[in-house]
Design an enzyme around this catalytic site. Sequence first.
Site, short mmCIF file in Angstrom:
data_model
loop_
_atom_site.label_atom_id
_atom_site.label_comp_id
_atom_site.label_asym_id
_atom_site.label_seq_id
_atom_site.Cartn_x
_atom_site.Cartn_y
_atom_site.Cartn_z
N ARG A 183 0.85 -1.19 0.00
CA ARG A 183 0.00 0.00 0.00
C ARG A 183 0.88 1.24 0.00
NH1 ARG A 183 -2.55 2.95 4.88
NH2 ARG A 183 -3.85 4.51 3.83
N HIS A 205 -3.16 10.88 0.94
CA HIS A 205 -2.58 10.61 2.25
C HIS A 205 -1.93 11.90 2.76
CE1 HIS A 205 -1.04 7.22 5.00
NE2 HIS A 205 -0.70 8.34 5.57
N GLU A 224 -7.45 8.33 6.57
CA GLU A 224 -7.71 8.93 7.89
C GLU A 224 -8.35 10.32 7.84
OE1 GLU A 224 -4.33 8.66 10.46
OE2 GLU A 224 -4.43 6.47 10.46
N ASN A 241 -7.08 1.77 10.09
CA ASN A 241 -5.74 1.94 10.69
C ASN A 241 -5.94 1.92 12.19
OD1 ASN A 241 -4.86 2.36 8.10
ND2 ASN A 241 -4.35 4.53 8.37
N TYR A 262 -4.03 1.42 16.01
CA TYR A 262 -2.76 1.38 16.75
C TYR A 262 -2.95 1.15 18.23
CZ TYR A 262 -0.43 3.06 12.54
OH TYR A 262 0.06 3.17 11.25
N GLU A 301 -3.33 -0.28 8.22
CA GLU A 301 -2.14 0.07 9.01
C GLU A 301 -2.27 -0.50 10.43
OE1 GLU A 301 -1.10 4.23 9.24
OE2 GLU A 301 -1.72 4.52 7.15
#
Length: 487
Positions: free
Chosen positions: A84, A129, A174, A314, A316, A384
């Site tokens: 990606r 992005h 995002e 994504n 985290y 991600e």
Amino acid sequence: TIIEAKQSVRKFPDGFIFGAATASYQIEGGWDADGKTENIWDHMTHKEPCLIADCSNGDVADDSYNLYKRDVEMMRELGLQFYRFSLSWNRILPTSFPDKINEAGVQYYNNLINEMLKYNIEPMITLYHWDLPQKLQDMGGWANPHIVDWFADYARVAFENFGDRVKYWITMNEPREVCYQGYGDVTKAPRLNMKGIGEYMCAKNLLVAHAKAYDIYDKEFREKWGGTVGITLSATWHEPEGDMDADLAETINQFEWGQYAHPIFSETGDFPPIMKEMIAAKSAEQGFYRSRLPEFTPEELELVRGSSDFLGINHYSTFLVRKIDERDSFEVPSYWDDMEIVGYQPEEWEGGASSWLKVVPSGFYKLLHRLRELYDNPPIMITENGFSTRGGLEDDNRVSYYRLYLDAMLDAMDEGCDVIGYAAWSLMDNFEWMQGYTERFGLYEVDYSSPERTRTPRKAAFVYKEILRSRSLDPNYVPDTTVMTID
Ligand SMILES: O=S(=O)(O)CCCN1CCN(CCO[C@@H]2O[C@H](CO)[C@@H](O)[C@H](O)[C@H]2O)CC1
């Protein structure tokens, strides 16, 4: 708190695909090479260099503009099924508009795509992005409704030039970070800080722009090329602490990622009801004649609803939540004052180099189940997930993070969550936005003191390679890190 991964070896389902991710401004360099023009990160880092923790920028970064063949070699070493990456809008369209196409820019991406396909690595392109052309920001950027057409025109040029070989498309990376941090705060370019107003204008225009690009692919390209188009949302998991009521956590989840998921993936579309109610009430209280949260027209609602083939996530980390109290001093109006909640992470939680990155695999598991429940089990691509350190090759904590998070993901998948693939963030160290090069996310370490930007595999690269080779998670595997080969 040492969180033990399960001791058994776990297999990934057939058809599940593994990759790694990067983004144009963070890796390419060549900021003004061969006709590329300035984007908002070039502009901001040149104008105020030390807004960035180490006063660095992406002028050269990992120099992937020149070193992409080494990047593809690394993908082969890891055994990636897909990679990606994102396109730099004004490397392709120097004026931001399709009146002039920069052939050198198109050639760079064709070279990268063709090199990947030579070794059967699937390209997954993110159209946006965060590197908006500065010229468009000067005209209001995402707060200007015209951006819907500006983005749609750019998307069509990308589809036309790469769509014959690229089957996975992501329109936006995002939206919440683009809008809240860039328009409602000062923590991302363009740092407009129009609290409680700018981020919501951005959100509405960005969603319509996304939907228009999806519609273009659907109508003009899907028939002949049969690719899929999605959107990637940052999705932090929030949960109540102790006896706090779960509604608080649900509210902040809805403001953070529901703001973008609900208009696209819910049955009814539109912003989440809780957001509409709370912002309308606050706006009235504050003397505004209408809600600070813009409304979609009926046509826009229809265009946005269902405008994705998959949901990119994504993820985290996880935050606990509490109600705002006298300790806090959020401006009025603001995103935080609107929801009257704030997220926090206990000091004792084990974490990475990034202040917000704590190791809470259970949060990933809960997030996946919540998305399944809220949006009727959409196909989810983890676009991600990764861990930051200050550098070094013996990254045992990154190895542990990947094992714990992949384990939690397998638990959710075993219970019905439709996760179709996973990309590690990141293939290699890169420009970590306001933190510059002080926080490293790479499976490969990059040496920024060398003009060759030498890439060296960390221990986590060897472990990830073995997960992909064996298609299983063995918590006891100890890699031989003396030499990295292409199998
Ligand atoms: O609620 S708060 O605003 O107080 C903080 C919430 C935590 N955020 C969630 C979103 N995350 C975006 C990650 O950003 C992503 O991850 C990578 C690592 O940062 C970046 O390099 C990628 O470019 C980006 O896609 C940054 C931390």
